[in-house]
Design an enzyme around this catalytic site. Structure first.
Site, PDB file in Angstrom:
ATOM      1  N   ARG A  45       0.823  -1.214   0.000  1.00 46.88           N
ATOM      2  CA  ARG A  45       0.000   0.000   0.000  1.00 46.88           C
ATOM      3  C   ARG A  45       0.857   1.264   0.000  1.00 46.88           C
ATOM      4  O   ARG A  45       2.020   1.251   0.412  1.00 46.88           O
ATOM      5  CB  ARG A  45      -0.985  -0.012   1.159  1.00 46.88           C
ATOM      6  CG  ARG A  45      -0.360  -0.131   2.523  1.00 46.88           C
ATOM      7  CD  ARG A  45      -1.436  -0.356   3.571  1.00 46.88           C
ATOM      8  NE  ARG A  45      -0.899  -0.880   4.794  1.00 46.88           N
ATOM      9  CZ  ARG A  45      -1.612  -1.519   5.711  1.00 46.88           C
ATOM     10  NH1 ARG A  45      -2.904  -1.716   5.521  1.00 46.88           N
ATOM     11  NH2 ARG A  45      -1.069  -1.967   6.817  1.00 46.88           N
ATOM     12  N   GLU A  56      -3.117   5.846   4.434  1.00 54.19           N
ATOM     13  CA  GLU A  56      -2.726   4.852   3.421  1.00 54.19           C
ATOM     14  C   GLU A  56      -3.817   4.654   2.375  1.00 54.19           C
ATOM     15  O   GLU A  56      -5.008   4.762   2.684  1.00 54.19           O
ATOM     16  CB  GLU A  56      -2.476   3.503   4.110  1.00 54.19           C
ATOM     17  CG  GLU A  56      -1.341   3.555   5.107  1.00 54.19           C
ATOM     18  CD  GLU A  56      -1.300   2.352   6.046  1.00 54.19           C
ATOM     19  OE1 GLU A  56      -0.193   1.953   6.428  1.00 54.19           O
ATOM     20  OE2 GLU A  56      -2.358   1.809   6.390  1.00 54.19           O
ATOM     21  N   THR A  84      -8.662   5.853  16.470  1.00 53.67           N
ATOM     22  CA  THR A  84      -7.305   5.632  15.959  1.00 53.67           C
ATOM     23  C   THR A  84      -7.354   5.322  14.462  1.00 53.67           C
ATOM     24  O   THR A  84      -6.534   5.817  13.682  1.00 53.67           O
ATOM     25  CB  THR A  84      -6.651   4.442  16.714  1.00 53.67           C
ATOM     26  OG1 THR A  84      -6.499   4.820  18.076  1.00 53.67           O
ATOM     27  CG2 THR A  84      -5.302   4.070  16.126  1.00 53.67           C
ATOM     28  N   ARG A 112     -13.651  -7.005   9.106  1.00 55.69           N
ATOM     29  CA  ARG A 112     -12.818  -7.799   8.183  1.00 55.69           C
ATOM     30  C   ARG A 112     -11.492  -8.187   8.814  1.00 55.69           C
ATOM     31  O   ARG A 112     -10.944  -9.264   8.545  1.00 55.69           O
ATOM     32  CB  ARG A 112     -12.652  -7.091   6.833  1.00 55.69           C
ATOM     33  CG  ARG A 112     -11.592  -5.975   6.755  1.00 55.69           C
ATOM     34  CD  ARG A 112     -10.207  -6.536   6.461  1.00 55.69           C
ATOM     35  NE  ARG A 112      -9.308  -5.618   5.841  1.00 55.69           N
ATOM     36  CZ  ARG A 112      -8.225  -5.105   6.416  1.00 55.69           C
ATOM     37  NH1 ARG A 112      -7.923  -5.370   7.682  1.00 55.69           N
ATOM     38  NH2 ARG A 112      -7.428  -4.326   5.738  1.00 55.69           N
ATOM     39  N   THR A 205      -2.749  -3.661  19.955  1.00 55.26           N
ATOM     40  CA  THR A 205      -2.469  -2.394  20.627  1.00 55.26           C
ATOM     41  C   THR A 205      -2.139  -1.326  19.585  1.00 55.26           C
ATOM     42  O   THR A 205      -1.860  -1.641  18.423  1.00 55.26           O
ATOM     43  CB  THR A 205      -1.273  -2.531  21.591  1.00 55.26           C
ATOM     44  OG1 THR A 205      -0.091  -2.807  20.833  1.00 55.26           O
ATOM     45  CG2 THR A 205      -1.494  -3.656  22.595  1.00 55.26           C
ATOM     46  N   VAL A 228      -1.747  -8.149  15.455  1.00 58.68           N
ATOM     47  CA  VAL A 228      -2.558  -7.278  14.593  1.00 58.68           C
ATOM     48  C   VAL A 228      -2.109  -5.816  14.624  1.00 58.68           C
ATOM     49  O   VAL A 228      -2.206  -5.094  13.640  1.00 58.68           O
ATOM     50  CB  VAL A 228      -4.053  -7.364  15.040  1.00 58.68           C
ATOM     51  CG1 VAL A 228      -4.933  -6.454  14.206  1.00 58.68           C
ATOM     52  CG2 VAL A 228      -4.556  -8.798  14.962  1.00 58.68           C
ATOM     53  N   GLY A 229      -1.610  -5.366  15.785  1.00 58.39           N
ATOM     54  CA  GLY A 229      -1.388  -3.930  15.971  1.00 58.39           C
ATOM     55  C   GLY A 229      -0.131  -3.374  15.306  1.00 58.39           C
ATOM     56  O   GLY A 229      -0.066  -2.182  15.019  1.00 58.39           O
ATOM     57  N   GLY A 230       0.874  -4.216  15.052  1.00 58.75           N
ATOM     58  CA  GLY A 230       2.085  -3.721  14.385  1.00 58.75           C
ATOM     59  C   GLY A 230       1.855  -3.735  12.887  1.00 58.75           C
ATOM     60  O   GLY A 230       1.792  -4.799  12.273  1.00 58.75           O
ATOM     61  N   ASP A 231       1.667  -2.570  12.292  1.00 61.35           N
ATOM     62  CA  ASP A 231       1.271  -2.555  10.875  1.00 61.35           C
ATOM     63  C   ASP A 231       1.861  -1.378  10.108  1.00 61.35           C
ATOM     64  O   ASP A 231       1.304  -0.947   9.100  1.00 61.35           O
ATOM     65  CB  ASP A 231      -0.266  -2.577  10.758  1.00 61.35           C
ATOM     66  CG  ASP A 231      -0.926  -1.418  11.501  1.00 61.35           C
ATOM     67  OD1 ASP A 231      -0.205  -0.604  12.104  1.00 61.35           O
ATOM     68  OD2 ASP A 231      -2.165  -1.328  11.464  1.00 61.35           O
ATOM     69  N   VAL A 299      -1.085  -7.347   8.854  1.00 60.22           N
ATOM     70  CA  VAL A 299      -1.009  -5.892   8.625  1.00 60.22           C
ATOM     71  C   VAL A 299      -2.258  -5.387   7.899  1.00 60.22           C
ATOM     72  O   VAL A 299      -2.535  -4.192   7.886  1.00 60.22           O
ATOM     73  CB  VAL A 299       0.260  -5.474   7.830  1.00 60.22           C
ATOM     74  CG1 VAL A 299       1.515  -5.721   8.640  1.00 60.22           C
ATOM     75  CG2 VAL A 299       0.351  -6.168   6.483  1.00 60.22           C
TER      76      VAL A 299
HETATM   77  P1  NAD Z   1      -7.361   1.897  19.792  1.00 57.20           P
HETATM   78  O1  NAD Z   1      -6.500   3.089  19.958  1.00 57.20           O
HETATM   79  O2  NAD Z   1      -8.834   2.041  19.839  1.00 57.20           O
HETATM   80  O3  NAD Z   1      -6.968   0.788  20.902  1.00 57.20           O
HETATM   81  C1  NAD Z   1      -5.631   0.437  21.157  1.00 57.20           C
HETATM   82  C2  NAD Z   1      -5.519   0.031  22.628  1.00 57.20           C
HETATM   83  O4  NAD Z   1      -4.167  -0.430  22.851  1.00 57.20           O
HETATM   84  C3  NAD Z   1      -5.754   1.180  23.602  1.00 57.20           C
HETATM   85  O5  NAD Z   1      -6.813   0.839  24.494  1.00 57.20           O
HETATM   86  C4  NAD Z   1      -4.417   1.329  24.340  1.00 57.20           C
HETATM   87  O6  NAD Z   1      -4.569   1.680  25.702  1.00 57.20           O
HETATM   88  C5  NAD Z   1      -3.828  -0.071  24.178  1.00 57.20           C
HETATM   89  N1  NAD Z   1      -2.390  -0.153  24.335  1.00 57.20           N
HETATM   90  C6  NAD Z   1      -1.424   0.655  23.818  1.00 57.20           C
HETATM   91  N2  NAD Z   1      -0.202   0.238  24.206  1.00 57.20           N
HETATM   92  C7  NAD Z   1      -0.403  -0.864  24.968  1.00 57.20           C
HETATM   93  C8  NAD Z   1       0.475  -1.752  25.652  1.00 57.20           C
HETATM   94  N3  NAD Z   1       1.796  -1.584  25.638  1.00 57.20           N
HETATM   95  N4  NAD Z   1      -0.063  -2.783  26.349  1.00 57.20           N
HETATM   96  C9  NAD Z   1      -1.410  -2.966  26.403  1.00 57.20           C
HETATM   97  N5  NAD Z   1      -2.285  -2.147  25.764  1.00 57.20           N
HETATM   98  C10 NAD Z   1      -1.785  -1.107  25.072  1.00 57.20           C
HETATM   99  O7  NAD Z   1      -6.909   1.235  18.409  1.00 57.20           O
HETATM  100  P2  NAD Z   1      -7.670   0.122  17.541  1.00 57.20           P
HETATM  101  O8  NAD Z   1      -8.562   0.738  16.533  1.00 57.20           O
HETATM  102  O9  NAD Z   1      -8.227  -0.906  18.451  1.00 57.20           O
HETATM  103  O10 NAD Z   1      -6.440  -0.481  16.740  1.00 57.20           O
HETATM  104  C11 NAD Z   1      -5.472  -1.251  17.399  1.00 57.20           C
HETATM  105  C12 NAD Z   1      -4.297  -1.480  16.473  1.00 57.20           C
HETATM  106  O11 NAD Z   1      -4.687  -2.361  15.408  1.00 57.20           O
HETATM  107  C13 NAD Z   1      -3.762  -0.233  15.815  1.00 57.20           C
HETATM  108  O12 NAD Z   1      -2.348  -0.241  15.929  1.00 57.20           O
HETATM  109  C14 NAD Z   1      -4.190  -0.337  14.370  1.00 57.20           C
HETATM  110  O13 NAD Z   1      -3.312   0.313  13.499  1.00 57.20           O
HETATM  111  C15 NAD Z   1      -4.171  -1.840  14.188  1.00 57.20           C
HETATM  112  N6  NAD Z   1      -5.021  -2.366  13.109  1.00 57.20           N
HETATM  113  C16 NAD Z   1      -4.511  -3.354  12.350  1.00 57.20           C
HETATM  114  C17 NAD Z   1      -5.287  -3.917  11.344  1.00 57.20           C
HETATM  115  C18 NAD Z   1      -4.735  -5.046  10.540  1.00 57.20           C
HETATM  116  O14 NAD Z   1      -5.351  -5.444   9.545  1.00 57.20           O
HETATM  117  N7  NAD Z   1      -3.634  -5.621  10.917  1.00 57.20           N
HETATM  118  C19 NAD Z   1      -6.578  -3.432  11.107  1.00 57.20           C
HETATM  119  C20 NAD Z   1      -7.079  -2.438  11.925  1.00 57.20           C
HETATM  120  C21 NAD Z   1      -6.303  -1.896  12.947  1.00 57.20           C
END
Ligand code: NAD
Length: 356
Positions: A45, A56, A84, A112, A205, A228-231, A299
């Site tokens: 992307r 993105e 976020t 999804r 996260t 999931v969160g590292g992207d 990601v």
């Molecule tokens: P969000 O901000 O609503 O929630 C994230 C949560 O993580 C918060 O409640 C925060 O307090 C918590 N957090 C942060 N650091 C932490 C740590 N060290 N330990 C424990 N908790 C911690 O965000 P979201 O919409 O839920 O998205 C979460 C992540 O998923 C984002 O990084 C986003 O980019 C990613 N994401 C990935 C995909 C994918 O396809 N892989 C899709 C959507 C979102």
């Protein structure tokens, strides 16, 4: 006129179908599309980074339909009362280039992503996995929990977030769902405690840095990690040594994109990974035994949004929810007279006559 699906329409759809059913059926669509991986035009992307986040664009096409998603990731947004992650997307007809559908994708991305996570776990996790740790209890977390409960069947969900209010919110939302009445929800005091006894660990996260949510002592033989969160470049959740643990097998969506954005950005360029399409294509049986550690280095790939847009479209019809229309593209009597048909004097009088 172009079809339009807003947040309200998706909410009505989910109310009619149920979130678990929606996720499970979307997972089937995503699986069917991954099984025809070769049909899709693929690219990493396009990302526009700033100090606080990323915006993105995610395009793909199978030669008949083209889709793209606009999505952002701004971890500090929640402190200002904003999401976020927000997203919208377009489905277009390759034959004419005309957009067919403009849709909200914020809620749909959460659905999804959960569908893709649970689908990957079905192929990678031990079949007897019933306990999941869910680390990061923000916007995506309920969707992940519902997807795993529906598609794998959970006995216990172990919750942890740095923000206790986020965990309380997740617990409240899940307890209200009939499908979670038989699931034990446990609040953990740390990520390590959440992982104890878990078969699956989902990290979701948000922090724009190389965070260390999981370290090797938290990861046990036989676990499946759904990261999931590292992207994004510079945004990861696993300590690099987790990726170096013995008998660890990493699955990615689209390797060129994941090398830039996934957990594997921390590894050397020849670190071995398997694309999900190869797993479902049967070329690479991933888990060879109960002690393997499998990692889905998620990601998010454009194909999953393509599947979601098509699925939304079909479900609207199936549930007899009327498609809303917007005038995104002019409808002209003479396609060479864009001026006269839209802003020229004749067009205005025609419009006035019509609305009079
Ligand atoms: P969000 O901000 O609503 O929630 C994230 C949560 O993580 C918060 O409640 C925060 O307090 C918590 N957090 C942060 N650091 C932490 C740590 N060290 N330990 C424990 N908790 C911690 O965000 P979201 O919409 O839920 O998205 C979460 C992540 O998923 C984002 O990084 C986003 O980019 C990613 N994401 C990935 C995909 C994918 O396809 N892989 C899709 C959507 C979102």
């Amino acid at each position: 006129m172009v079809d339009y699906i807003g947040v309200v329409d998706v909410a009505r759809l989910i109310a009619a179908v149920g979130p678990g059913e929606f996720i499970a059926r979307l997972a089937d669509e995503i699986l069917a599309d991954y099984r025809r991986w070769g049909d899709f035009e693929k690219s990493a992307r396009l990302a526009s980074h700033s100090a606080v986040g990323v915006i993105e664009l995610m395009p793909t096409s199978d030669g008949r339909l083209f889709s793209f998603k606009y999505v952002n990731g701004h971890p500090k947004n929640t402190a200002a009362g904003l999401l976020t992650v927000t997203a919208f997307g377009v489905l277009a007809d390759v034959a004419t280039g005309y957009p067919l559908l403009l849709s909200e994708l914020t809620v749909t991305t959460a659905l999804r992503t959960a569908a893709m996570s649970a689908l990957a776990a079905r192929w990678l996790a031990r079949a007897d996995s019933r306990v999941m740790a869910l680390i990061g209890n923000g916007a995506q977390s309920e969707f992940q929990a519902i997807g795993f409960q529906r598609m794998l069947g959970l006995r216990e969900l172990r919750l942890f977030d740095l923000d206790p209010a986020a965990t309380a919110k997740l617990e409240r939302n899940l307890r209200a769902l009939p499908e979670f009445q038989g699931v034990r929800l446990t609040r953990a005091a740390s990520a390590a405690e959440a992982c104890r006894g878990a078969d699956i660990v989902t990290t979701v996260t948000a922090d724009k840095r190389n965070a260390v949510i999981l370290t090797p002592p938290m990861v046990k033989p036989g676990m499946h990690l759904n990261a999931v969160g590292g992207d994004c470049p510079g945004k990861t959740e696993l300590h690099a040594d987790v990726l170096r643990m013995p008998d660890t097998r990493v699955v990615v969506e689209y390797e060129p994109q994941s090398r830039i954005e996934g957990e594997i950005q921390q590894m050397e360029p020849d670190y071995p990974v398997t694309e999900f399409a190869a797993v479902v294509g049967g070329a690479a049986p991933l888990r060879t035994g109960g002690r393997d550690i499998t990692i889905f280095d998620s990601v998010g790939f454009a194909l999953e949004d393509y599947s979601a847009l098509r699925f939304l479209y079909a479900l609207l019809d199936e549930n007899h929810i009327e498609r809303r229309k917007i005038d995104l593209v002019p409808a002209l009597l003479d396609p060479k007279d864009l001026f006269g048909g839209t802003i020229g004097a004749g067009a205005q009088s025609r419009r006035w006559r019509k609305s009079a």
